[in-house]
Design a protein around this motif. Sequence first.
Motif, PDB file in Angstrom:
ATOM      1  N   ALA A 162       0.832  -1.203   0.000  1.00 33.26           N
ATOM      2  CA  ALA A 162       0.000   0.000   0.000  1.00 33.26           C
ATOM      3  C   ALA A 162       0.866   1.251   0.000  1.00 33.26           C
ATOM      4  CB  ALA A 162      -0.928  -0.011   1.212  1.00 33.26           C
ATOM      5  N   ILE A 163       1.911   1.247   0.821  1.00 33.05           N
ATOM      6  CA  ILE A 163       2.804   2.410   0.883  1.00 33.05           C
ATOM      7  C   ILE A 163       3.457   2.641  -0.478  1.00 33.05           C
ATOM      8  CG2 ILE A 163       4.845   3.378   1.983  1.00 33.05           C
ATOM      9  CD1 ILE A 163       2.350   3.221   3.781  1.00 33.05           C
ATOM     10  N   THR A 164       3.889   1.561  -1.111  1.00 27.45           N
ATOM     11  CA  THR A 164       4.506   1.689  -2.439  1.00 27.45           C
ATOM     12  C   THR A 164       3.535   2.304  -3.438  1.00 27.45           C
ATOM     13  OG1 THR A 164       5.974  -0.197  -2.031  1.00 27.45           O
ATOM     14  CG2 THR A 164       5.555   0.411  -4.331  1.00 27.45           C
ATOM     15  N   ARG A 165       2.291   1.833  -3.426  1.00 29.08           N
ATOM     16  CA  ARG A 165       1.299   2.382  -4.356  1.00 29.08           C
ATOM     17  C   ARG A 165       1.053   3.852  -4.080  1.00 29.08           C
ATOM     18  NH1 ARG A 165      -3.888   3.763  -5.440  1.00 29.08           N
ATOM     19  NH2 ARG A 165      -4.586   3.660  -3.268  1.00 29.08           N
ATOM     20  N   TRP A 166       0.956   4.215  -2.799  1.00 27.00           N
ATOM     21  CA  TRP A 166       0.676   5.605  -2.454  1.00 27.00           C
ATOM     22  C   TRP A 166       1.803   6.525  -2.928  1.00 27.00           C
ATOM     23  CZ3 TRP A 166      -1.035   4.731   3.347  1.00 27.00           C
ATOM     24  CH2 TRP A 166      -2.217   3.964   3.346  1.00 27.00           C
ATOM     25  N   ILE A 167       3.038   6.083  -2.727  1.00 27.88           N
ATOM     26  CA  ILE A 167       4.170   6.916  -3.148  1.00 27.88           C
ATOM     27  C   ILE A 167       4.201   7.046  -4.665  1.00 27.88           C
ATOM     28  CG2 ILE A 167       6.687   7.071  -3.196  1.00 27.88           C
ATOM     29  CD1 ILE A 167       6.704   5.771  -0.414  1.00 27.88           C
ATOM     30  N   GLU A 168       3.932   5.946  -5.359  1.00 32.84           N
ATOM     31  CA  GLU A 168       3.886   6.011  -6.826  1.00 32.84           C
ATOM     32  C   GLU A 168       2.782   6.959  -7.287  1.00 32.84           C
ATOM     33  OE1 GLU A 168       3.376   1.967  -7.962  1.00 32.84           O
ATOM     34  OE2 GLU A 168       5.521   1.464  -7.782  1.00 32.84           O
ATOM     35  N   ARG A 169       1.629   6.883  -6.630  1.00 29.50           N
ATOM     36  CA  ARG A 169       0.519   7.758  -6.996  1.00 29.50           C
ATOM     37  C   ARG A 169       0.867   9.224  -6.721  1.00 29.50           C
ATOM     38  NH1 ARG A 169      -3.639   7.511 -10.461  1.00 29.50           N
ATOM     39  NH2 ARG A 169      -5.505   8.565  -9.703  1.00 29.50           N
ATOM     40  N   LEU A 170       1.482   9.486  -5.589  1.00 33.15           N
ATOM     41  CA  LEU A 170       1.890  10.841  -5.232  1.00 33.15           C
ATOM     42  C   LEU A 170       2.852  11.406  -6.270  1.00 33.15           C
ATOM     43  CD1 LEU A 170       1.944  13.128  -3.070  1.00 33.15           C
ATOM     44  CD2 LEU A 170       3.819  11.879  -1.973  1.00 33.15           C
ATOM     45  N   ARG A 171       3.831  10.598  -6.673  1.00 33.14           N
ATOM     46  CA  ARG A 171       4.825  11.084  -7.628  1.00 33.14           C
ATOM     47  C   ARG A 171       4.264  11.117  -9.057  1.00 33.14           C
ATOM     48  NH1 ARG A 171       9.874   8.140  -4.592  1.00 33.14           N
ATOM     49  NH2 ARG A 171      10.567   9.981  -3.436  1.00 33.14           N
ATOM     50  N   HIS A 172       3.187  10.396  -9.293  1.00 30.69           N
ATOM     51  CA  HIS A 172       2.528  10.523 -10.590  1.00 30.69           C
ATOM     52  C   HIS A 172       1.989  11.943 -10.778  1.00 30.69           C
ATOM     53  CE1 HIS A 172      -0.010   9.558 -14.048  1.00 30.69           C
ATOM     54  NE2 HIS A 172      -1.021  10.130 -13.409  1.00 30.69           N
ATOM     55  N   PHE A 173       1.394  12.481  -9.727  1.00 26.45           N
ATOM     56  CA  PHE A 173       0.827  13.827  -9.818  1.00 26.45           C
ATOM     57  C   PHE A 173       1.867  14.910  -9.553  1.00 26.45           C
ATOM     58  CE2 PHE A 173      -3.009  11.269  -8.949  1.00 26.45           C
ATOM     59  CZ  PHE A 173      -3.777  11.672 -10.036  1.00 26.45           C
ATOM     60  N   PHE A 174       2.925  14.562  -8.814  1.00 26.88           N
ATOM     61  CA  PHE A 174       3.990  15.525  -8.526  1.00 26.88           C
ATOM     62  C   PHE A 174       5.332  14.868  -8.857  1.00 26.88           C
ATOM     63  CE2 PHE A 174       0.486  16.666  -5.661  1.00 26.88           C
ATOM     64  CZ  PHE A 174       0.284  17.982  -6.050  1.00 26.88           C
ATOM     65  N   ALA A 212      -0.393  14.452   1.263  1.00 29.54           N
ATOM     66  CA  ALA A 212      -0.045  13.285   0.454  1.00 29.54           C
ATOM     67  C   ALA A 212      -1.208  12.303   0.378  1.00 29.54           C
ATOM     68  CB  ALA A 212       1.192  12.606   1.032  1.00 29.54           C
ATOM     69  N   LEU A 213      -1.851  12.025   1.508  1.00 31.16           N
ATOM     70  CA  LEU A 213      -2.960  11.069   1.512  1.00 31.16           C
ATOM     71  C   LEU A 213      -4.153  11.615   0.724  1.00 31.16           C
ATOM     72  CD1 LEU A 213      -2.876   9.578   5.117  1.00 31.16           C
ATOM     73  CD2 LEU A 213      -1.849   8.699   3.018  1.00 31.16           C
ATOM     74  N   TRP A 214      -4.397  12.907   0.809  1.00 30.60           N
ATOM     75  CA  TRP A 214      -5.480  13.504   0.030  1.00 30.60           C
ATOM     76  C   TRP A 214      -5.186  13.366  -1.473  1.00 30.60           C
ATOM     77  CZ3 TRP A 214     -10.314  14.839   0.518  1.00 30.60           C
ATOM     78  CH2 TRP A 214     -10.911  15.672  -0.445  1.00 30.60           C
ATOM     79  N   THR A 215      -3.936  13.590  -1.845  1.00 28.54           N
ATOM     80  CA  THR A 215      -3.534  13.426  -3.245  1.00 28.54           C
ATOM     81  C   THR A 215      -3.781  12.000  -3.707  1.00 28.54           C
ATOM     82  OG1 THR A 215      -1.817  15.135  -3.022  1.00 28.54           O
ATOM     83  CG2 THR A 215      -1.598  13.577  -4.851  1.00 28.54           C
ATOM     84  N   VAL A 216      -3.337  11.049  -2.920  1.00 28.43           N
ATOM     85  CA  VAL A 216      -3.471   9.632  -3.274  1.00 28.43           C
ATOM     86  C   VAL A 216      -4.944   9.259  -3.451  1.00 28.43           C
ATOM     87  CG1 VAL A 216      -3.185   7.284  -2.383  1.00 28.43           C
ATOM     88  CG2 VAL A 216      -1.305   8.928  -2.206  1.00 28.43           C
ATOM     89  N   HIS A 217      -5.779   9.754  -2.556  1.00 27.65           N
ATOM     90  CA  HIS A 217      -7.180   9.313  -2.535  1.00 27.65           C
ATOM     91  C   HIS A 217      -8.060  10.073  -3.516  1.00 27.65           C
ATOM     92  CE1 HIS A 217     -11.296   8.817  -0.867  1.00 27.65           C
ATOM     93  NE2 HIS A 217     -10.857   7.616  -0.553  1.00 27.65           N
ATOM     94  N   ASN A 218      -7.811  11.358  -3.725  1.00 28.93           N
ATOM     95  CA  ASN A 218      -8.788  12.204  -4.399  1.00 28.93           C
ATOM     96  C   ASN A 218      -8.338  12.824  -5.720  1.00 28.93           C
ATOM     97  OD1 ASN A 218      -9.875  12.159  -1.506  1.00 28.93           O
ATOM     98  ND2 ASN A 218     -11.508  13.170  -2.644  1.00 28.93           N
TER      99      ASN A 218
END
Length: 353
Positions: free
Chosen positions: A141-153, A344-350
């Motif tokens: 889950a942490i890996t996915r969240w970081i990838e998602r965060l860096r996708h947008f930033f 970061a969590l808001w970015t990942v989720h929304n």
Amino acid sequence: MWESFEARLEENERDRPLPLRRALFEVLRGSGLRPGDGVTKKMVAFKFGAGDHLLWEIQNPANVFLHAKWRDLVEANGFSSEPRPFQTGMKDGGRHSALSRDWSFSDADCFVVRIESAEALRRLIAVLLQSGDALMLNPAAITRWIERLRHFFPALDRFDRPDPQFDEAERTYKLEIADGLKSAISQAGSDQELADAVNNALAKSNLLQWRAYWPMSPKGDADRDKLWPALRALIDAALGAPDGHASALETFVSAWIVAVPDGKPDPARQIAEFLFLHLAPDHGIYIRHSVRQDLWLEAVGSQFPDHASMADTYRDELRFMQAVRRAFASQGLAPRDMIDVQGALWTVHNYKE
């Protein structure tokens, strides 16, 4: 703050280079511990949990100091220790001056643990962070969240080496609102002026939907005589020790339900957490209900607990946000505070494509 720690490290290395010093510093930096308020040539402070401290003696890097309350747990996990009690009437309590400062242990007893390797330090920190209420999160889950965060930033490497786009989108305006709120609170005399300060901050933010705080807004239908004293008490708690946040939130939620026609708990929880995040960003958290439910399920593997007590709800939210902060730190993201974690969590989720 990490720059100050690195400067002290280099200063000690010039005086007397030691391979252990650099190895232990790298463990500390990636551990999830947070830089504390104290840094001297010989000693630096780290924070963990809800206000605990670990002091590392850079000059003699094998020495790690902790509050006396941790001694039984540390020794039960195979570490030997020596007490460093505070001795009343003696200069600095009869021990190293840094151990008796406001940013360390003040006049409380502490003890020293001798650490001879990077692996030993990792084990010690794991004992401290995984004791009590610490959560273990699914690494996938942490890996996915970081990838998602860096996708947008995509320019985001570390939070403490700021990406201007992330800061503009998720951080700077919160700091500006926090500064304005703190200033307005310091100048407020009456309960009404205090409520006006909070309402102005809420209206400038996009964290809460307007319906959540409308009852306490100028045109809202909350009973001011009942709600304003509770709001003042909540602000006092937000500006105080973080271990009082959970009970203060529960008290405010109870007052909200009484003061607001058909009042529901979650808007009051959000208002309380808004204040905690903005007035105490190193410890206070804010998280939307939907973000909490979905990301907890992904990372913990179960539904978020349905607590009867709002204080217990907050404690589990805090456990979750602290675990995310540690996980991000262990991956080298170096969150500066809970504002980074919330953003970061808001970015990942929304965030959407």
